[in-house]
Design a protein around this motif. Structure first.
Motif, PDB file in Angstrom:
ATOM      1  N   ALA A 136      32.172  42.999  40.415  1.00 55.95           N
ATOM      2  CA  ALA A 136      32.328  44.455  40.537  1.00 55.95           C
ATOM      3  C   ALA A 136      31.607  45.143  39.381  1.00 55.95           C
ATOM      4  CB  ALA A 136      33.808  44.816  40.495  1.00 55.95           C
ATOM      5  N   SER A 137      31.015  46.301  39.699  1.00 51.45           N
ATOM      6  CA  SER A 137      30.276  46.975  38.632  1.00 51.45           C
ATOM      7  C   SER A 137      31.232  47.758  37.743  1.00 51.45           C
ATOM      8  CB  SER A 137      29.255  47.919  39.234  1.00 51.45           C
ATOM      9  OG  SER A 137      29.910  49.005  39.814  1.00 51.45           O
ATOM     10  N   THR A 138      31.060  47.655  36.458  1.00 49.10           N
ATOM     11  CA  THR A 138      31.845  48.462  35.526  1.00 49.10           C
ATOM     12  C   THR A 138      30.885  49.509  34.982  1.00 49.10           C
ATOM     13  OG1 THR A 138      31.336  46.791  33.894  1.00 49.10           O
ATOM     14  CG2 THR A 138      33.528  46.710  34.829  1.00 49.10           C
ATOM     15  N   ARG A 139      30.953  50.691  35.623  1.00 52.50           N
ATOM     16  CA  ARG A 139      29.935  51.691  35.321  1.00 52.50           C
ATOM     17  C   ARG A 139      30.144  52.359  33.975  1.00 52.50           C
ATOM     18  NH1 ARG A 139      30.163  55.048  40.449  1.00 52.50           N
ATOM     19  NH2 ARG A 139      31.740  53.550  41.003  1.00 52.50           N
ATOM     20  N   ASN A 155      41.484  43.554  36.103  1.00 49.33           N
ATOM     21  CA  ASN A 155      40.781  44.707  36.697  1.00 49.33           C
ATOM     22  C   ASN A 155      39.409  44.888  36.034  1.00 49.33           C
ATOM     23  OD1 ASN A 155      39.818  47.236  37.464  1.00 49.33           O
ATOM     24  ND2 ASN A 155      41.885  48.087  37.615  1.00 49.33           N
ATOM     25  N   PRO A 156      38.328  44.712  36.806  1.00 47.58           N
ATOM     26  CA  PRO A 156      36.984  44.795  36.220  1.00 47.58           C
ATOM     27  C   PRO A 156      36.614  46.194  35.725  1.00 47.58           C
ATOM     28  CG  PRO A 156      36.862  44.592  38.600  1.00 47.58           C
ATOM     29  CD  PRO A 156      38.304  44.403  38.238  1.00 47.58           C
ATOM     30  N   ARG A 157      37.398  47.204  36.111  1.00 46.21           N
ATOM     31  CA  ARG A 157      37.110  48.560  35.620  1.00 46.21           C
ATOM     32  C   ARG A 157      37.588  48.750  34.183  1.00 46.21           C
ATOM     33  NH1 ARG A 157      35.763  51.655  40.146  1.00 46.21           N
ATOM     34  NH2 ARG A 157      36.496  50.703  42.070  1.00 46.21           N
ATOM     35  N   VAL A 158      38.399  47.823  33.698  1.00 45.11           N
ATOM     36  CA  VAL A 158      38.912  47.922  32.324  1.00 45.11           C
ATOM     37  C   VAL A 158      37.981  47.119  31.412  1.00 45.11           C
ATOM     38  CG1 VAL A 158      40.870  47.391  30.802  1.00 45.11           C
ATOM     39  CG2 VAL A 158      41.280  48.116  33.179  1.00 45.11           C
ATOM     40  N   SER A 159      37.452  47.779  30.389  1.00 39.11           N
ATOM     41  CA  SER A 159      36.557  47.043  29.478  1.00 39.11           C
ATOM     42  C   SER A 159      37.304  46.600  28.220  1.00 39.11           C
ATOM     43  CB  SER A 159      35.362  47.918  29.088  1.00 39.11           C
ATOM     44  OG  SER A 159      35.824  49.078  28.445  1.00 39.11           O
ATOM     45  N   GLU A 160      38.343  47.343  27.871  1.00 42.58           N
ATOM     46  CA  GLU A 160      39.061  47.034  26.631  1.00 42.58           C
ATOM     47  C   GLU A 160      40.541  47.278  26.872  1.00 42.58           C
ATOM     48  OE1 GLU A 160      37.556  49.357  23.361  1.00 42.58           O
ATOM     49  OE2 GLU A 160      39.089  48.606  21.997  1.00 42.58           O
ATOM     50  N   LEU A 161      41.333  46.268  26.566  1.00 42.16           N
ATOM     51  CA  LEU A 161      42.773  46.376  26.781  1.00 42.16           C
ATOM     52  C   LEU A 161      43.446  46.326  25.406  1.00 42.16           C
ATOM     53  CD1 LEU A 161      44.947  46.461  28.997  1.00 42.16           C
ATOM     54  CD2 LEU A 161      44.762  43.960  29.157  1.00 42.16           C
TER      55      LEU A 161
END
Ligand code: NAD
Ligand code: LMR
Length: 339
Positions: free
Chosen positions: A18-21, A46-52
């Motif tokens: 999935a693309s993380t735009r 979730n691939p939309r999360v870049s940093e948790l």
């Protein structure tokens, strides 16, 4: 290959393809709790999360170390329970989820949690207003009908209140309402999406079954509505003193966060029910109300009206508004008297 490996393989492939735009930092306050841990796990997938970023008064670095081994791209950091730890955890966040606080035991109402959770949420809201004033704040801690107004008052007192970015998470009510009708009708729950309006406790939870084209009547309707309104009690009873819904709540919280991220990343028509600063019943003393809300890059894009409802549902709504007004006022009063 075992079924478990197949499932995780599929999750990972989806995550990597999935693309993380855009980079999206998501923070969980209360990350080591019954909700916090599975919620953090789902956010890691979730691939939309870049940093948790994970914060709790105990164990957040441990939870982060554990989740951080999962082979998806996002980074995971656990922060120590110090003022600077909390600040760093919040800084740059796009979404802040707050499941910090105590859960119910059998015999308690959500309002019985007020004395403990009001100050926990107030203090975390203060930190968020200072370190992440532009983040979307997602309040899970109960009583949501009061903790959301508390958060609003804190943000107002710091001069950074943006009503479009404060959400009480009521997704679990919709998840339950959809699951329970599917059990009655023998349908696929994934295809059900029952609108639930009002607030998040007992009689303030108003499922609008008629809007999905269903016509339950008599005892069957009463029982359905009662089950949706008191679904939380079902879990509290079943756990026998060891807490309330955690796993279904983690799913619901992750779903809401995913919807916000999708909307922030440009997807149109993302609609979730949520408890927000709403014009719908302000004239009846309810500054906050849950209804379907279209989400967008700025948070709340459009608040949908309740729409056409039956006389039966109108009666539920009338009871809801009476209770809700008191719950909201209690939160506002607390925040003003205990700044
Ligand atoms: N909105 C909903 O639909 C919904 C659903 C289920 C539960 N809840 C509510 O969510 C809350 C949490 O439930 P749970 O089952 O995860 O409880 P829990 O006790 O398992 O976890 C709560 C966590 O919060 C942490 N915490 C306490 N004070 C804190 C503080 N000042 N800063 C940071 N962390 C702090 C605790 O250390 C703990 O790890 C409860 O209030 C519960 O009623 C809401
Ligand atoms: O019932 C509770 O206390 C937790 C939560 O609000 C729920 O609906 O499950």
């Amino acid at each position: 290959m075992s079924a478990v490996r197949q499932v995780f393989g599929a999750v990972q492939r989806r995550a990597f393809s999935a693309s993380t735009r855009q980079a999206s930092k998501v923070t969980v306050l209360g990350a080591a709790g019954g909700i916090g841990q599975p919620l953090s796990l789902l956010l890691k997938l979730n691939p939309r999360v870049s940093e948790l970023a994970l914060y709790d008064i105990r164990l957040a670095p441990g939870v982060a170390a554990d989740i951080g081994h999962i082979n998806t791209k996002s980074t995971v950091t656990g922060y120590d329970p110090t003022p600077s730890g909390l600040r760093d955890c919040l800084k740059g966040s796009e979404i802040v989820l707050i499941p910090a606080g105590v859960p119910r035991k059998p015999g308690m109402t959500r309002d019985d949690l007020f004395n403990t959770n009001a100050s926990i949420v107030r203090d975390l809201a203060k930190a968020a207003a200072e370190s992440a004033p532009e983040a979307n704040i997602l309040v899970i801690s109960n009583p949501v009908n009061s903790t959301v107004p508390i958060t609003a008052e804190v943000f107002k007192s710091k001069g950074v209140y943006n009503p479009r970015r404060l959400f009480g998470v009521t997704t679990l009510d919709v998840v339950r309402a959809s699951r329970f009708i599917s059990q009655i009708k023998g349908t696929d729950p994934a295809n059900e999406n029952i609108t639930v309006v009002g607030g998040h406790s007992g009689a303030t939870i108003v499922p609008l079954l008629s809007q999905a084209g269903y016509e339950l009547t008599g005892e069957q309707l009463d029982e359905y509505v009662h089950r949706v309104q008191f679904g939380g009690d079902e879990v509290v009873q079943a756990k026998g003193g060891a807490g309330s819904a955690t796993l279904s709540m983690a799913m619901a919280g992750a779903r809401f966060a995913e919807s916000l991220l999708k909307a922030a990343q440009g997807q149109k028509g993302v609609i979730e029910p949520t408890f927000v600063d709403s014009p719908l019943f302000k004239d009846q003393g309810c500054d906050f109300f849950a209804s379907n809300v279209e989400l967008g890059p700025n948070g709340v894009e459009k608040i949908h009206p309740v729409g056409k409802i039956t006389d039966y549902e109108q009666k539920l709504l009338d009871v809801c508004l009476g209770d809700l007004q008191k719950n909201i006022q209690k939160g506002v009063d607390f925040a003003k008297q205990n700044p």
